[in-house]
Design a protein around this motif. Structure first.
Motif, PDB file in Angstrom:
ATOM      1  N   ASN A 144     -60.130  33.047 -38.454  1.00 21.82           N
ATOM      2  CA  ASN A 144     -61.167  32.839 -39.467  1.00 21.82           C
ATOM      3  C   ASN A 144     -60.646  33.062 -40.881  1.00 21.82           C
ATOM      4  OD1 ASN A 144     -63.134  32.140 -37.555  1.00 21.82           O
ATOM      5  ND2 ASN A 144     -63.597  34.292 -37.199  1.00 21.82           N
ATOM      6  N   LEU A 145     -59.370  32.818 -41.107  1.00 20.82           N
ATOM      7  CA  LEU A 145     -58.753  32.917 -42.433  1.00 20.82           C
ATOM      8  C   LEU A 145     -58.631  31.505 -43.000  1.00 20.82           C
ATOM      9  CD1 LEU A 145     -56.017  35.562 -41.543  1.00 20.82           C
ATOM     10  CD2 LEU A 145     -58.182  35.938 -42.748  1.00 20.82           C
ATOM     11  N   PHE A 146     -59.779  30.934 -43.331  1.00 18.36           N
ATOM     12  CA  PHE A 146     -59.846  29.519 -43.684  1.00 18.36           C
ATOM     13  C   PHE A 146     -59.144  29.204 -45.000  1.00 18.36           C
ATOM     14  CE2 PHE A 146     -63.654  30.478 -41.109  1.00 18.36           C
ATOM     15  CZ  PHE A 146     -63.240  29.827 -39.960  1.00 18.36           C
ATOM     16  N   GLU A 147     -59.357  30.007 -46.036  1.00 14.32           N
ATOM     17  CA  GLU A 147     -58.669  29.781 -47.311  1.00 14.32           C
ATOM     18  C   GLU A 147     -57.162  29.902 -47.118  1.00 14.32           C
ATOM     19  OE1 GLU A 147     -59.533  28.997 -50.540  1.00 14.32           O
ATOM     20  OE2 GLU A 147     -61.665  28.801 -50.162  1.00 14.32           O
ATOM     21  N   ALA A 148     -56.735  30.897 -46.364  1.00 12.67           N
ATOM     22  CA  ALA A 148     -55.303  31.091 -46.132  1.00 12.67           C
ATOM     23  C   ALA A 148     -54.709  29.905 -45.372  1.00 12.67           C
ATOM     24  CB  ALA A 148     -55.073  32.388 -45.367  1.00 12.67           C
ATOM     25  N   ALA A 149     -55.463  29.313 -44.464  1.00 12.64           N
ATOM     26  CA  ALA A 149     -54.974  28.167 -43.694  1.00 12.64           C
ATOM     27  C   ALA A 149     -54.690  26.964 -44.587  1.00 12.64           C
ATOM     28  CB  ALA A 149     -55.992  27.788 -42.611  1.00 12.64           C
ATOM     29  N   LEU A 150     -55.310  26.944 -45.754  1.00  8.52           N
ATOM     30  CA  LEU A 150     -55.102  25.816 -46.663  1.00  8.52           C
ATOM     31  C   LEU A 150     -53.678  25.768 -47.206  1.00  8.52           C
ATOM     32  CD1 LEU A 150     -58.527  25.913 -48.490  1.00  8.52           C
ATOM     33  CD2 LEU A 150     -57.733  24.189 -46.843  1.00  8.52           C
ATOM     34  N   VAL A 151     -52.973  26.901 -47.194  1.00  4.95           N
ATOM     35  CA  VAL A 151     -51.589  26.927 -47.696  1.00  4.95           C
ATOM     36  C   VAL A 151     -50.692  26.064 -46.809  1.00  4.95           C
ATOM     37  CG1 VAL A 151     -49.593  28.386 -48.205  1.00  4.95           C
ATOM     38  CG2 VAL A 151     -51.896  29.154 -48.810  1.00  4.95           C
ATOM     39  N   PRO A 152     -50.573  26.374 -45.521  1.00  5.74           N
ATOM     40  CA  PRO A 152     -49.714  25.510 -44.697  1.00  5.74           C
ATOM     41  C   PRO A 152     -50.277  24.094 -44.543  1.00  5.74           C
ATOM     42  CG  PRO A 152     -50.785  27.189 -43.344  1.00  5.74           C
ATOM     43  CD  PRO A 152     -51.058  27.536 -44.769  1.00  5.74           C
ATOM     44  N   LEU A 153     -51.587  23.954 -44.618  1.00  8.12           N
ATOM     45  CA  LEU A 153     -52.169  22.608 -44.528  1.00  8.12           C
ATOM     46  C   LEU A 153     -51.800  21.762 -45.747  1.00  8.12           C
ATOM     47  CD1 LEU A 153     -55.644  23.505 -43.022  1.00  8.12           C
ATOM     48  CD2 LEU A 153     -53.873  22.084 -41.942  1.00  8.12           C
ATOM     49  N   ALA A 154     -51.775  22.377 -46.922  1.00 10.95           N
ATOM     50  CA  ALA A 154     -51.369  21.647 -48.127  1.00 10.95           C
ATOM     51  C   ALA A 154     -49.911  21.199 -47.999  1.00 10.95           C
ATOM     52  CB  ALA A 154     -51.565  22.510 -49.365  1.00 10.95           C
ATOM     53  N   LEU A 155     -49.072  22.079 -47.471  1.00 13.28           N
ATOM     54  CA  LEU A 155     -47.671  21.703 -47.259  1.00 13.28           C
ATOM     55  C   LEU A 155     -47.566  20.547 -46.268  1.00 13.28           C
ATOM     56  CD1 LEU A 155     -46.035  25.241 -47.073  1.00 13.28           C
ATOM     57  CD2 LEU A 155     -45.759  23.551 -48.898  1.00 13.28           C
ATOM     58  N   GLU A 156     -48.311  20.642 -45.184  1.00 11.99           N
ATOM     59  CA  GLU A 156     -48.266  19.598 -44.156  1.00 11.99           C
ATOM     60  C   GLU A 156     -48.744  18.257 -44.705  1.00 11.99           C
ATOM     61  OE1 GLU A 156     -47.737  17.539 -40.608  1.00 11.99           O
ATOM     62  OE2 GLU A 156     -46.936  19.475 -41.238  1.00 11.99           O
ATOM     63  N   THR A 157     -49.860  18.265 -45.443  1.00  8.37           N
ATOM     64  CA  THR A 157     -50.377  16.988 -45.957  1.00  8.37           C
ATOM     65  C   THR A 157     -49.479  16.412 -47.049  1.00  8.37           C
ATOM     66  OG1 THR A 157     -51.905  18.136 -47.451  1.00  8.37           O
ATOM     67  CG2 THR A 157     -52.781  17.412 -45.299  1.00  8.37           C
ATOM     68  N   MET A 158     -48.743  17.257 -47.754  1.00 12.57           N
ATOM     69  CA  MET A 158     -47.771  16.737 -48.732  1.00 12.57           C
ATOM     70  C   MET A 158     -46.560  16.145 -48.026  1.00 12.57           C
ATOM     71  SD  MET A 158     -47.799  19.198 -52.108  1.00 12.57           S
ATOM     72  CE  MET A 158     -47.515  20.741 -51.275  1.00 12.57           C
ATOM     73  N   GLN A 159     -46.092  16.818 -46.978  1.00 11.19           N
ATOM     74  CA  GLN A 159     -44.910  16.353 -46.252  1.00 11.19           C
ATOM     75  C   GLN A 159     -45.234  15.170 -45.343  1.00 11.19           C
ATOM     76  OE1 GLN A 159     -43.560  19.867 -44.209  1.00 11.19           O
ATOM     77  NE2 GLN A 159     -42.844  20.844 -46.085  1.00 11.19           N
ATOM     78  N   ASN A 160     -46.431  15.161 -44.774  1.00 16.11           N
ATOM     79  CA  ASN A 160     -46.847  14.123 -43.828  1.00 16.11           C
ATOM     80  C   ASN A 160     -48.241  13.625 -44.190  1.00 16.11           C
ATOM     81  OD1 ASN A 160     -44.508  14.395 -42.006  1.00 16.11           O
ATOM     82  ND2 ASN A 160     -45.352  16.428 -41.632  1.00 16.11           N
ATOM     83  N   PRO A 161     -48.357  12.855 -45.268  1.00 21.17           N
ATOM     84  CA  PRO A 161     -49.682  12.444 -45.743  1.00 21.17           C
ATOM     85  C   PRO A 161     -50.450  11.542 -44.776  1.00 21.17           C
ATOM     86  CG  PRO A 161     -47.945  11.345 -46.997  1.00 21.17           C
ATOM     87  CD  PRO A 161     -47.279  12.363 -46.107  1.00 21.17           C
ATOM     88  N   LYS A 162     -49.797  11.035 -43.753  1.00 21.15           N
ATOM     89  CA  LYS A 162     -50.477  10.177 -42.776  1.00 21.15           C
ATOM     90  C   LYS A 162     -50.847  10.924 -41.504  1.00 21.15           C
ATOM     91  CE  LYS A 162     -48.609   5.912 -44.546  1.00 21.15           C
ATOM     92  NZ  LYS A 162     -47.921   4.661 -44.284  1.00 21.15           N
ATOM     93  N   ASN A 163     -50.833  12.257 -41.545  1.00 21.04           N
ATOM     94  CA  ASN A 163     -51.168  13.079 -40.384  1.00 21.04           C
ATOM     95  C   ASN A 163     -52.682  13.320 -40.384  1.00 21.04           C
ATOM     96  OD1 ASN A 163     -51.628  15.133 -38.528  1.00 21.04           O
ATOM     97  ND2 ASN A 163     -49.713  16.174 -38.973  1.00 21.04           N
ATOM     98  N   ALA A 164     -53.408  12.539 -39.605  1.00 21.39           N
ATOM     99  CA  ALA A 164     -54.868  12.653 -39.552  1.00 21.39           C
ATOM    100  C   ALA A 164     -55.316  14.024 -39.055  1.00 21.39           C
ATOM    101  CB  ALA A 164     -55.449  11.548 -38.664  1.00 21.39           C
ATOM    102  N   ASP A 165     -54.565  14.630 -38.149  1.00 19.02           N
ATOM    103  CA  ASP A 165     -54.916  15.971 -37.665  1.00 19.02           C
ATOM    104  C   ASP A 165     -54.874  16.987 -38.800  1.00 19.02           C
ATOM    105  OD1 ASP A 165     -55.314  15.168 -35.025  1.00 19.02           O
ATOM    106  OD2 ASP A 165     -53.237  15.577 -34.461  1.00 19.02           O
ATOM    107  N   ALA A 166     -53.850  16.901 -39.638  1.00 16.12           N
ATOM    108  CA  ALA A 166     -53.736  17.837 -40.762  1.00 16.12           C
ATOM    109  C   ALA A 166     -54.897  17.663 -41.734  1.00 16.12           C
ATOM    110  CB  ALA A 166     -52.402  17.648 -41.481  1.00 16.12           C
ATOM    111  N   TRP A 167     -55.285  16.428 -41.997  1.00 17.09           N
ATOM    112  CA  TRP A 167     -56.433  16.188 -42.882  1.00 17.09           C
ATOM    113  C   TRP A 167     -57.723  16.686 -42.248  1.00 17.09           C
ATOM    114  CZ3 TRP A 167     -55.785  15.603 -47.761  1.00 17.09           C
ATOM    115  CH2 TRP A 167     -54.622  14.996 -48.247  1.00 17.09           C
ATOM    116  N   ASN A 168     -57.845  16.534 -40.928  1.00 15.42           N
ATOM    117  CA  ASN A 168     -59.024  17.029 -40.228  1.00 15.42           C
ATOM    118  C   ASN A 168     -59.118  18.553 -40.332  1.00 15.42           C
ATOM    119  OD1 ASN A 168     -61.291  17.040 -38.375  1.00 15.42           O
ATOM    120  ND2 ASN A 168     -59.851  17.694 -36.808  1.00 15.42           N
ATOM    121  N   TYR A 169     -58.010  19.246 -40.057  1.00 15.87           N
ATOM    122  CA  TYR A 169     -58.017  20.706 -40.168  1.00 15.87           C
ATOM    123  C   TYR A 169     -58.240  21.154 -41.619  1.00 15.87           C
ATOM    124  CZ  TYR A 169     -56.594  21.465 -35.334  1.00 15.87           C
ATOM    125  OH  TYR A 169     -56.546  21.518 -33.964  1.00 15.87           O
TER     126      TYR A 169
END
Length: 178
Positions: free
Chosen positions: A72-97
């Motif tokens: 339940n650390l949702f704001e913190a999860a945005l850190v690795p998610l931002a990295l993932e969406t920058m590195q793999n902008p076509k990753n629909a799972d990353a955008w969903n999370y």
């Protein structure tokens, strides 16, 4: 990195600062709670949230984000998610999370944009359809949630968790708003 001076650059800078602050908080929380989460933390299992960290196609960043979401650390999860969406902008799972973490953080406009991106990449993404439907309910737009449910009913057959979860959410919304 060259930060633009236009409005888009300012938005990116603000988001980057939020992500940095959330990351610092995540590190503090994670280091303080290492003992309680050490057993099985890399096992690929899921907790009561139901998000599995298993998956051979999941990047290190996405696996870390899922672990944070499970805590339940949702704001913190945005850190690795931002990295993932920058590195793999076509990753629909990353955008969903990303949409999920933003929604759980109360950042509804940003959440909707992330779900829209996930669905633009994969119009049949069951998770994004479910979570966007739940966001529609939060925004008091049950008709749009029902549209997502109709899409899930059309594409899911047996054992469709996303369809069933969105159906339960709509039923609960309807019961609470009679």
């Amino acid at each position: 990195m060259n930060i633009k001076t236009n409005a888009e650059g300012q938005i990116f800078h603000t988001l980057l600062m939020r992500v940095f602050m959330a990351g610092a908080l995540a590190i503090l929380i994670a280091s303080a709670s290492t003992m309680s989460f050490a057993a099985g933390s890399d096992s690929g299992s899921s907790d009561s949230s139901g998000y599995s960290t298993a998956g051979t196609n999941n990047s290190k960043e996405l696996r870390e984000a899922i672990k944070l979401i499970n805590r339940n650390l949702f704001e913190a999860a945005l850190v690795p998610l931002a990295l993932e969406t920058m590195q793999n902008p076509k990753n629909a799972d990353a955008w969903n999370y990303t949409g999920f973490a933003l929604r759980k953080s109360g950042r509804y406009d940003e959440s909707m944009a992330a779900y829209d991106k996930a669905l633009a990449l994969d119009p049949e993404h069951e998770g994004a359809l479910e979570y966007q439907g739940e966001l529609f309910l939060t925004l008091k737009q049950p008709d749009k949630a029902k549209e997502n449910l109709a899409k899930l009913k059309q594409q899911c057959s047996f054992n469709c968790k996303e369809r069933d979860d969105l159906m339960r959410a709509i039923n609960a919304y309807n019961a609470a708003n009679k």
